[in-house]
Structure formats: structure tokens, C-alpha cells
Design a protein around this motif. Structure first.
Motif, PDB file in Angstrom:
ATOM      1  N   ASP A  34      49.477 -71.886  20.955  1.00 13.75           N
ATOM      2  CA  ASP A  34      48.788 -71.243  22.069  1.00 13.75           C
ATOM      3  C   ASP A  34      47.606 -70.468  21.499  1.00 13.75           C
ATOM      4  O   ASP A  34      47.773 -69.394  20.921  1.00 13.75           O
ATOM      5  N   THR A  35      46.414 -71.022  21.648  1.00 16.11           N
ATOM      6  CA  THR A  35      45.214 -70.384  21.090  1.00 16.11           C
ATOM      7  C   THR A  35      44.533 -69.442  22.082  1.00 16.11           C
ATOM      8  O   THR A  35      43.430 -68.978  21.825  1.00 16.11           O
ATOM      9  N   SER A  36      45.186 -69.149  23.198  1.00 15.53           N
ATOM     10  CA  SER A  36      44.571 -68.272  24.202  1.00 15.53           C
ATOM     11  C   SER A  36      44.364 -66.853  23.671  1.00 15.53           C
ATOM     12  O   SER A  36      43.541 -66.113  24.205  1.00 15.53           O
ATOM     13  N   THR A  37      45.084 -66.470  22.625  1.00 10.20           N
ATOM     14  CA  THR A  37      44.908 -65.133  22.044  1.00 10.20           C
ATOM     15  C   THR A  37      43.741 -65.082  21.065  1.00 10.20           C
ATOM     16  O   THR A  37      43.384 -64.010  20.590  1.00 10.20           O
ATOM     17  N   ILE A  38      43.142 -66.234  20.773  1.00  3.75           N
ATOM     18  CA  ILE A  38      42.042 -66.304  19.814  1.00  3.75           C
ATOM     19  C   ILE A  38      40.719 -66.212  20.552  1.00  3.75           C
ATOM     20  O   ILE A  38      40.435 -66.997  21.440  1.00  3.75           O
ATOM     21  N   SER A  39      39.912 -65.232  20.157  1.00  5.46           N
ATOM     22  CA  SER A  39      38.605 -65.025  20.765  1.00  5.46           C
ATOM     23  C   SER A  39      37.536 -65.612  19.847  1.00  5.46           C
ATOM     24  O   SER A  39      37.333 -65.126  18.747  1.00  5.46           O
ATOM     25  N   GLY A  40      36.886 -66.667  20.301  1.00  4.01           N
ATOM     26  CA  GLY A  40      35.827 -67.287  19.520  1.00  4.01           C
ATOM     27  C   GLY A  40      36.227 -68.663  19.035  1.00  4.01           C
ATOM     28  O   GLY A  40      37.385 -69.064  19.082  1.00  4.01           O
ATOM     29  N   LYS A  41      35.230 -69.389  18.546  1.00  6.17           N
ATOM     30  CA  LYS A  41      35.433 -70.745  18.037  1.00  6.17           C
ATOM     31  C   LYS A  41      36.047 -70.695  16.643  1.00  6.17           C
ATOM     32  O   LYS A  41      35.606 -69.939  15.776  1.00  6.17           O
ATOM     33  N   ILE A  42      37.079 -71.497  16.423  1.00  4.46           N
ATOM     34  CA  ILE A  42      37.716 -71.571  15.108  1.00  4.46           C
ATOM     35  C   ILE A  42      36.802 -72.329  14.153  1.00  4.46           C
ATOM     36  O   ILE A  42      36.384 -73.450  14.443  1.00  4.46           O
ATOM     37  N   VAL A  43      36.505 -71.705  12.993  1.00  6.60           N
ATOM     38  CA  VAL A  43      35.626 -72.334  12.008  1.00  6.60           C
ATOM     39  C   VAL A  43      36.334 -72.634  10.692  1.00  6.60           C
ATOM     40  O   VAL A  43      35.818 -73.389   9.877  1.00  6.60           O
ATOM     41  N   GLN A  44      37.507 -72.025  10.473  1.00  3.81           N
ATOM     42  CA  GLN A  44      38.255 -72.307   9.241  1.00  3.81           C
ATOM     43  C   GLN A  44      39.743 -72.148   9.471  1.00  3.81           C
ATOM     44  O   GLN A  44      40.183 -71.277  10.226  1.00  3.81           O
ATOM     45  N   LEU A  45      40.522 -72.989   8.811  1.00  4.91           N
ATOM     46  CA  LEU A  45      41.977 -72.950   8.822  1.00  4.91           C
ATOM     47  C   LEU A  45      42.457 -72.764   7.393  1.00  4.91           C
ATOM     48  O   LEU A  45      41.916 -73.375   6.471  1.00  4.91           O
ATOM     49  N   ALA A  46      43.432 -71.905   7.187  1.00  7.19           N
ATOM     50  CA  ALA A  46      44.071 -71.746   5.874  1.00  7.19           C
ATOM     51  C   ALA A  46      45.573 -71.736   6.091  1.00  7.19           C
ATOM     52  O   ALA A  46      46.080 -71.034   6.963  1.00  7.19           O
ATOM     53  N   THR A  47      46.274 -72.523   5.300  1.00  3.32           N
ATOM     54  CA  THR A  47      47.723 -72.589   5.434  1.00  3.32           C
ATOM     55  C   THR A  47      48.357 -72.779   4.065  1.00  3.32           C
ATOM     56  O   THR A  47      47.796 -73.436   3.196  1.00  3.32           O
ATOM     57  N   GLU A  48      49.473 -72.137   3.872  1.00  2.00           N
ATOM     58  CA  GLU A  48      50.242 -72.266   2.619  1.00  2.00           C
ATOM     59  C   GLU A  48      51.645 -71.806   2.950  1.00  2.00           C
ATOM     60  O   GLU A  48      51.832 -70.854   3.704  1.00  2.00           O
ATOM     61  N   GLY A  49      52.622 -72.445   2.371  1.00  2.00           N
ATOM     62  CA  GLY A  49      53.995 -72.057   2.666  1.00  2.00           C
ATOM     63  C   GLY A  49      54.270 -72.213   4.146  1.00  2.00           C
ATOM     64  O   GLY A  49      54.007 -73.255   4.734  1.00  2.00           O
ATOM     65  N   ALA A  50      54.740 -71.147   4.783  1.00  5.49           N
ATOM     66  CA  ALA A  50      55.132 -71.216   6.194  1.00  5.49           C
ATOM     67  C   ALA A  50      54.289 -70.316   7.086  1.00  5.49           C
ATOM     68  O   ALA A  50      54.738 -69.884   8.134  1.00  5.49           O
ATOM     69  N   HIS A  51      53.064 -69.994   6.653  1.00  9.59           N
ATOM     70  CA  HIS A  51      52.184 -69.222   7.525  1.00  9.59           C
ATOM     71  C   HIS A  51      50.787 -69.829   7.532  1.00  9.59           C
ATOM     72  O   HIS A  51      50.403 -70.557   6.621  1.00  9.59           O
ATOM     73  N   SER A  52      50.060 -69.522   8.605  1.00  7.96           N
ATOM     74  CA  SER A  52      48.715 -70.066   8.783  1.00  7.96           C
ATOM     75  C   SER A  52      47.774 -68.973   9.252  1.00  7.96           C
ATOM     76  O   SER A  52      48.181 -68.013   9.899  1.00  7.96           O
ATOM     77  N   LEU A  53      46.488 -69.174   8.921  1.00  2.00           N
ATOM     78  CA  LEU A  53      45.419 -68.268   9.330  1.00  2.00           C
ATOM     79  C   LEU A  53      44.285 -69.098   9.906  1.00  2.00           C
ATOM     80  O   LEU A  53      44.071 -70.234   9.483  1.00  2.00           O
ATOM     81  N   VAL A  54      43.545 -68.522  10.839  1.00  2.00           N
ATOM     82  CA  VAL A  54      42.287 -69.110  11.270  1.00  2.00           C
ATOM     83  C   VAL A  54      41.222 -68.025  11.258  1.00  2.00           C
ATOM     84  O   VAL A  54      41.500 -66.840  11.453  1.00  2.00           O
ATOM     85  N   LEU A  55      39.991 -68.472  11.021  1.00  2.00           N
ATOM     86  CA  LEU A  55      38.815 -67.608  11.055  1.00  2.00           C
ATOM     87  C   LEU A  55      37.936 -68.118  12.184  1.00  2.00           C
ATOM     88  O   LEU A  55      37.735 -69.324  12.322  1.00  2.00           O
TER      89      LEU A  55
END
Length: 161
Positions: A34-55
Motif C-alpha cells: 500500500d503506497t498511499s502513505t508515500i508522498s512523491g514519486k519513488i526514485v530508488q528502492l533498497a532492500t536487504e534481508g527482510a526490510h525495504s526502503l524507498v526514496l
């Protein structure tokens, strides 16, 4: 769409929030985030192990997944997992790059500063603290004095240029 990988999977995040990964045995999985909590266009994804980040394009960071060691950076040590993205607040800094380690996360500011959160195993996040410390909110890595242009990390190491 952005792509990232770690030692066990290749990860894709589509514009519509569909999160795909292919593991080392070529098994494909799909998870809708559910990306509704994300404000703005996603420009980068980082993932390792069992967690993820977006910028996002406006320099904001969001995280979800495992938070056992504080690697989500959301300031809550009683939440061990988040199924939806939550914003990571980094001293009102504009972020230009994100990196995920197995139990920690990093962000590089436009000013060339590195912020880290999560497990401090092997003193990765601050050489002055004890290894048993986990950071549940981002803090500036003070043991690096140079202006950094790019960062990367593996499961248990950090590299900066």
C-alpha cells in the motif's frame, strides 16, 4: 519501476506499488504494498534481508518490513514488523541515496552526510558506541569527516566514496 538485489533475491517495485521478488531458486513472488502513505514519486528502492526502503523524488525515505534491530528507522522499538511504508524522519535533511544492509539502513544527504539506523553490530554505525546498541532513529555517522558522494553496503559492511 526500480530494481534492487541482495544475496538471496532480486526485487522489483512497480509504479503501482506491486512488489515482486525472485529468490535464488528462481521462485517468483508478488506482494502488493500500500503506497498511499508515500508522498512523491519513488526514485530508488533498497532492500536487504527482510526490510525495504524507498526514496522519493522530494528526498523523503519510507521503510517497511522487519524492525527487530531498528532498521526501519521509525523510532519504535516495540514494533518488530511493519507491513506498510512509514516515513523515516532524518533531521529535515533532503536525502539523495538510500542503502539497506541486513539489519541496518543508511541514507546519504545532499550535503554529503551519512545517517544510519538499525543494528550497530561490528560498530558499523558509530565506532564510539558498543556493539549491542541498536539505533531506532537515524543519527549522523560522526566518524566520517569527508563530504561523501555515494554509499553502498553489504550485509555487514559499509563503503563510501
Amino acid at each position: 519501476m526500480d530494481v534492487d538485489s541482495d544475496t538471496s533475491k532480486l526485487t522489483f517495485l512497480t509504479k503501482s506499488g506491486e512488489f515482486y521478488y525472485i529468490d535464488s531458486k528462481k521462485n517468483k513472488s508478488k506482494l502488493t504494498i500500500d503506497t498511499s502513505t508515500i508522498s512523491g514519486k519513488i526514485v530508488q528502492l533498497a532492500t536487504e534481508g527482510a526490510h525495504s526502503l524507498v526514496l522519493t523524488g522530494n528526498g523523503k525515505v519510507y521503510s517497511w518490513g522487519d524492525n527487530t534491530y531498528g532498521q526501519l528507522g521509525i523510532g519504535e522499538n516495540n514494533i518488530t514488523n511493519s507491513e506498510y511504508p512509514k516515513q523515516v524522519f532524518i533531521d529535515n535533511k533532503r536525502i539523495k541515496q538510500i542503502v539497506a544492509g541486513s539489519t541496518f539502513s543508511l541514507a546519504l544527504t545532499e550535503d554529503g552526510e551519512i545517517y544510519g539506523w538499525g543494528s550497530n553490530k561490528d560498530n558499523l554505525l558509530n565506532g564510539e558506541e558498543k556493539e549491542s546498541v541498536s539505533y531506532y532513529v537515524p543519527h549522523k555517522l560522526n566518524n566520517i569527516s569527508a563530504k561523501i558522494r555515494e554509499i553502498t553496503a553489504g550485509s555487514h559492511h559499509i563503503l563510501a566514496l
